[in-house]
Structure formats: structure tokens, C-alpha cells
Design an enzyme around this catalytic site. Structure first.
Site, PDB file in Angstrom:
ATOM      1  N   GLU A  64      -4.773   3.070 -10.485  1.00 32.84           N
ATOM      2  CA  GLU A  64      -5.960   2.516 -10.491  1.00 32.84           C
ATOM      3  C   GLU A  64      -7.371   1.957 -10.851  1.00 32.84           C
ATOM      4  O   GLU A  64      -7.121   0.088 -11.265  1.00 32.84           O
ATOM      5  CB  GLU A  64      -6.502   1.754  -8.301  1.00 32.84           C
ATOM      6  CG  GLU A  64      -5.646   1.941  -7.548  1.00 32.84           C
ATOM      7  CD  GLU A  64      -5.590   1.872  -5.889  1.00 32.84           C
ATOM      8  OE1 GLU A  64      -6.257   2.788  -5.345  1.00 32.84           O
ATOM      9  OE2 GLU A  64      -6.607   0.498  -5.817  1.00 32.84           O
ATOM     10  N   ARG A  68      -0.764   4.989   2.922  1.00 31.91           N
ATOM     11  CA  ARG A  68       0.198   4.975   4.443  1.00 31.91           C
ATOM     12  C   ARG A  68       0.732   5.759   4.979  1.00 31.91           C
ATOM     13  O   ARG A  68       0.038   5.553   6.577  1.00 31.91           O
ATOM     14  CB  ARG A  68       0.931   4.040   4.860  1.00 31.91           C
ATOM     15  CG  ARG A  68       0.563   2.276   4.610  1.00 31.91           C
ATOM     16  CD  ARG A  68       1.033   1.274   4.419  1.00 31.91           C
ATOM     17  NE  ARG A  68       2.349   0.839   3.471  1.00 31.91           N
ATOM     18  CZ  ARG A  68       3.791  -0.165   3.085  1.00 31.91           C
ATOM     19  NH1 ARG A  68       4.051  -0.173   4.683  1.00 31.91           N
ATOM     20  NH2 ARG A  68       4.907   0.282   2.657  1.00 31.91           N
ATOM     21  N   TRP A  74      -8.762   5.441   0.204  1.00 30.30           N
ATOM     22  CA  TRP A  74      -9.361   5.957  -1.163  1.00 30.30           C
ATOM     23  C   TRP A  74      -8.783   5.988  -2.409  1.00 30.30           C
ATOM     24  O   TRP A  74      -8.052   5.564  -2.079  1.00 30.30           O
ATOM     25  CB  TRP A  74      -9.620   7.760  -1.184  1.00 30.30           C
ATOM     26  CG  TRP A  74      -8.367   8.444  -0.064  1.00 30.30           C
ATOM     27  CD1 TRP A  74      -7.377   8.539  -1.151  1.00 30.30           C
ATOM     28  CD2 TRP A  74      -8.089   8.930   0.904  1.00 30.30           C
ATOM     29  NE1 TRP A  74      -6.699   8.753  -0.155  1.00 30.30           N
ATOM     30  CE2 TRP A  74      -6.694   9.038   0.712  1.00 30.30           C
ATOM     31  CE3 TRP A  74      -8.869   9.005   1.563  1.00 30.30           C
ATOM     32  CZ2 TRP A  74      -6.496   9.902   1.766  1.00 30.30           C
ATOM     33  CZ3 TRP A  74      -8.479  10.049   2.909  1.00 30.30           C
ATOM     34  CH2 TRP A  74      -7.185   9.826   3.105  1.00 30.30           C
ATOM     35  N   CYS A  98       1.153  -0.860  -0.242  1.00 30.77           N
ATOM     36  CA  CYS A  98       0.355   0.051  -0.359  1.00 30.77           C
ATOM     37  C   CYS A  98       0.890   1.475   0.452  1.00 30.77           C
ATOM     38  O   CYS A  98       1.856   1.543   0.791  1.00 30.77           O
ATOM     39  CB  CYS A  98      -1.062  -0.200   1.510  1.00 30.77           C
ATOM     40  SG  CYS A  98      -2.168   1.077   1.307  1.00 30.77           S
TER      41      CYS A  98
HETATM   42  N1  ARG Z   1      -6.907  -1.523  -6.259  1.00 34.67           N
HETATM   43  C1  ARG Z   1      -7.970  -2.158  -6.283  1.00 34.67           C
HETATM   44  C2  ARG Z   1      -8.857  -1.567  -7.031  1.00 34.67           C
HETATM   45  O1  ARG Z   1      -9.251  -1.070  -7.840  1.00 34.67           O
HETATM   46  C3  ARG Z   1      -8.561  -1.316  -5.108  1.00 34.67           C
HETATM   47  C4  ARG Z   1      -7.393  -1.827  -3.977  1.00 34.67           C
HETATM   48  C5  ARG Z   1      -6.804  -0.922  -2.456  1.00 34.67           C
HETATM   49  N2  ARG Z   1      -6.797   0.569  -3.340  1.00 34.67           N
HETATM   50  C6  ARG Z   1      -6.696   1.246  -2.033  1.00 34.67           C
HETATM   51  N3  ARG Z   1      -6.671   2.499  -2.581  1.00 34.67           N
HETATM   52  N4  ARG Z   1      -7.248   1.141  -0.745  1.00 34.67           N
HETATM   53  O2  ARG Z   1     -10.504  -1.677  -7.243  1.00 34.67           O
END
Ligand code: ARG
Length: 376
Positions: free
Chosen positions: A260, A87, A255, A84
């Protein structure tokens, strides 16, 4: 009971999970209690607590965390999450203690309540909800969904409609009686497996699922692609392990970082695979890799994701800001005399890696507990 919760007939493959005979490892418990007291000197009473924990483990094979221990343990599990990048704010994690919940319907209600509390109208709050742990007599409940909010993936002769990542979960939900639909962004129901008894299917009420339509700040046609994504990433299939105790159902969220969604969920060839479509609308030359049409499309898709979340008033970070914050976190941890475990291959963003500072160094790869872990 609200109408969106429905108990279902027994289903063999998911019948009651076997009773486990695992008792708490006392050394793990003691290590955690010492860590808690070392980092929370004001708590006091280390030796009395160690004695009580040893007694409970000898008598019952398990002990019970105080709320303060649970809260600290969950926050440190985040701090120890080597994959992560986000953090820096680990101390601000909100911990919802729901260890008293004792029915699958109760688990479903708490998952929904988690989403409402974490979404907060778009001002996303990092949150974890802790449900009952595995005990020597009975396993705790589990959520079969990878995240509380997932889009269905339907296998069709022309390929998968929706998110190919969730094809299996979609088929499981169908076997359990879910009707399903035919859209590309159909929110799946929760599949809850209690420690004992039949699984429960639960549709998420619409007001618990905030979604953002994806638009581009300059290209009007972008909206026609019909893309959207949910506001909250809430991982629900990892165990929270604290001091030798395993909480198999502890959904947690932060968030989103734009990449992602823009560089993985909507872009990966085995997910929504949108680069070709975007490149074509941009009028790029897709006949040769050397035009870098994939790269151009990736940038515009990510501009659109960041713009759309901002416009919708939903918390989101970008990979440049988050990389900076991660380095701040690293130096803070160092100052506190701790190692900060990190996995380079997960920390470096999936686009423009070398344009972020996290790319240009290596990290400590130790595995620490408390931790969020995958148990299969
Ligand atoms: N990468 C994953 C997704 O696109 C989520 C993982 C957690 N991501 C976060 N920003 N806490 O759904």
C-alpha cells in the site's frame, strides 16, 4: 480543553448541514436483528427485541443498537468489505462505543484517543470508534479527512509538494485557518463537521502520530531520499451502516500491507512518484522500458518499506503472507455457510499479482450489509 483544539469562526461553505427527514427502514432493521440472533444464539429474546425495535422505529423513526449489536455489526461490516484482503481477523476488531459524544471537541478527542489506542506503541490493534448516528432530527458528526492521518499537499509553481492526493483537504484546512508548512510529510489537522454548527480544526498531538522513516537493509543512500510513512491507516470518511442506521463518523483501522505504501503511496505517478529517483540511485538504465527499471525500483522500495516497519517494531504484513491468509479466510467463511464478497481488482496486490494465489481465481461480487460505505 487542551490547547491543540481551537474553535473557528463560521465558514459559509461548511455551514450547518440541512436537517434530514430520513427514518430507519424497518425491514433493514429486522434483517440485521435476525442476523445478529442467528449468529449469536446465546443472546436470546429475538421476538421481544424485534417488537421493541418496531415500536421505537414507529415512535421515533429510529432505534438504538445494544452494545453487542453494535460490536457485531461493526465486525460484520469489516467481514463484508469486498476490497479488503485482511479480513481473516474480523472477529478481533475492537469496538469503541462513543455514541454519547455530543460536541465537535469530543469528536476530536475521540479521534486522538482512537489513534493512541490503535497504535499501541507499534503493536497495531484493529479498532473502530463509533460516534453518534444520523437521526431523523439531526445528522451525526463527520470527519472531512479521508484518513485520521494524512500528509499535506501544497500546490506550487513547480508542482505539488507533499501528497498530491490531499491537495483539496490541505486547501480546506487553510481556508479554515490552518497555517500549514512547506514539508513533504506535514500531518494535516482534522476537519470535523458537526451535525449542526461550525467546523472545528484540530491539530493531532505529535505523540498520537507514530511515523516510520524508510531505510533500506543494504543501500545506505536510501535514507537520503527522506521518505517516511505513518504507522496506522485509519479510514475516517466512510459511513458504518448497520440495520438501517448510518454512523457517518466511525473511523476504523487495521495495519498496513507493505505494498500500500511501497507500490502505491510512494510509487504512483500521481502520489510521491519515487520510482525514477530510486532507479537513478540504483544506477539502472532508465532510457528504455525494456530494462524493467521500474520493476527493479519497485522491488527495492518495497523491501525498504517492509524492513523499516520491522526495524521500528510496527506491525505490517507483506502481500504474499496476506494473500495466503485471505484464502484461509475464504475457506473458513465457506465452511460457515456464508458468501465472502470480494473485488478482484482490489484484492490482488499492486505488484507481483500472479505470484500470489489470490490472482488465480474469481470471487463472489455480492454487496452485503452491515457495511462501510462512501456517502457523498
Ligand atoms: N491504502 C490506504 C493507504 O495507503 C489504506 C487503506 C486501508 N488499509 C489497511 N491496511 N487497513 O493509506
Amino acid at each position: 480543553m487542551p490547547t491543540w483544539i481551537r474553535s473557528l469562526r463560521p465558514f459559509d461553505a461548511l455551514a450547518a448541514q440541512a436537517v434530514i427527514e430520513r427514518t430507519t427502514d424497518l425491514r433493514e432493521a429486522e434483517r440485521f436483528i435476525r442476523l445478529f440472533h442467528a449468529e449469536n444464539p446465546a443472546a436470546g429474546g429475538l421476538h421481544a427485541r424485534l417488537r421493541d425495535v418496531a415500536r421505537d422505529v414507529a415512535r421515533y423513526g429510529i432505534y438504538t443498537h445494544t452494545f453487542e449489536e453494535l460490536e457485531f455489526g461493526a465486525r460484520v461490516a469489516w467481514r463484508n468489505s469486498s476490497r479488503c484482503i485482511g479480513r481473516l481477523y474480523w472477529r478481533s476488531l475492537r469496538v469503541r462505543d462513543r455514541r454519547e459524544v455530543n460536541t465537535p471537541e469530543g469528536v476530536a478527542l475521540e479521534c486522538v484517543a482512537h489513534l493512541r489506542a490503535a497504535t499501541a506503541n507499534g503493536k497495531i490493534r484493529p479498532t473502530v470508534t463509533v460516534l453518534p448516528p444520523d437521526t431523523p432530527a439531526l445528522r451525526g458528526p463527520r470527519v472531512r479527512n479521508e484518513q485520521l492521518i494524512r500528509y499535506a499537499g501544497y500546490r506550487t509553481p513547480e508542482g505539488v509538494v507533499g501528497d498530491p492526493r490531499n491537495v483539496e483537504l490541505t486547501e480546506l484546512a487553510r481556508k479554515l485557518g490552518w497555517r500549514g508548512g512547506s514539508g513533504r510529510f506535514d500531518v494535516l489537522p482534522l476537519v470535523i463537521q458537526p451535525g449542526l454548527g461550525d467546523p472545528l480544526l484540530c491539530n493531532l498531538p505529535g505523540d498520537a502520530v507514530l511515523e516510520v522513516p524508510i531505510l533500506h537493509p543494504e543501500y545506505r543512500w536510501f535514507e537520503e531520499l527522506g521518505l517516511r510513512w505513518h504507522a496506522v491507516p485509519a479510514i475516517s470518511d466512510m459511513c458504518l451502516e448497520i440495520g438501517g442506521i448510518c454512523y457517518p463518523c466511525a473511523p476504523f483501522n487495521g495495519w498496513y500491507m507493505g505494498t500500500e505504501i511501497g507500490a502505491r503511496n510512494l510509487a504512483d505517478a500521481d502520489r510521491y512518484d519515487q520510482l525514477g529517483v530510486v532507479a537513478e540511485r540504483l544506477g539502472l538504465d532508465t532510457s528504455t522500458e525494456r530494462s524493467l527499471w521500474r520493476d527493479h525500483a519497485l522491488v527495492e522500495l518495497n523491501v525498504a518499506v517492509l524492513h523499516s516497519f520491522e526495524r521500528a517494531g510496527v506491525t505490517m504484513t507483506d502481500h504474499h503472507t496476506e494473500s495466503q491468509r485471505f484464502l484461509t479466510h475464504l475457506s473458513r467463511e465457506e465452511k460457515a455457510g456464508r458468501v465472502c464478497p470480494a473485488d478482484w481488482s482490489w484484492i490482488v496486490p499492486p505488484m507481483s499479482g500472479s505470484a500470489t494465489p489470490v490472482f488465480h481465481r474469481y470471487y463472489d461480487t455480492r454487496v452485503l450489509t452491515p457495511a462501510f460505505v462512501h456517502h457523498h
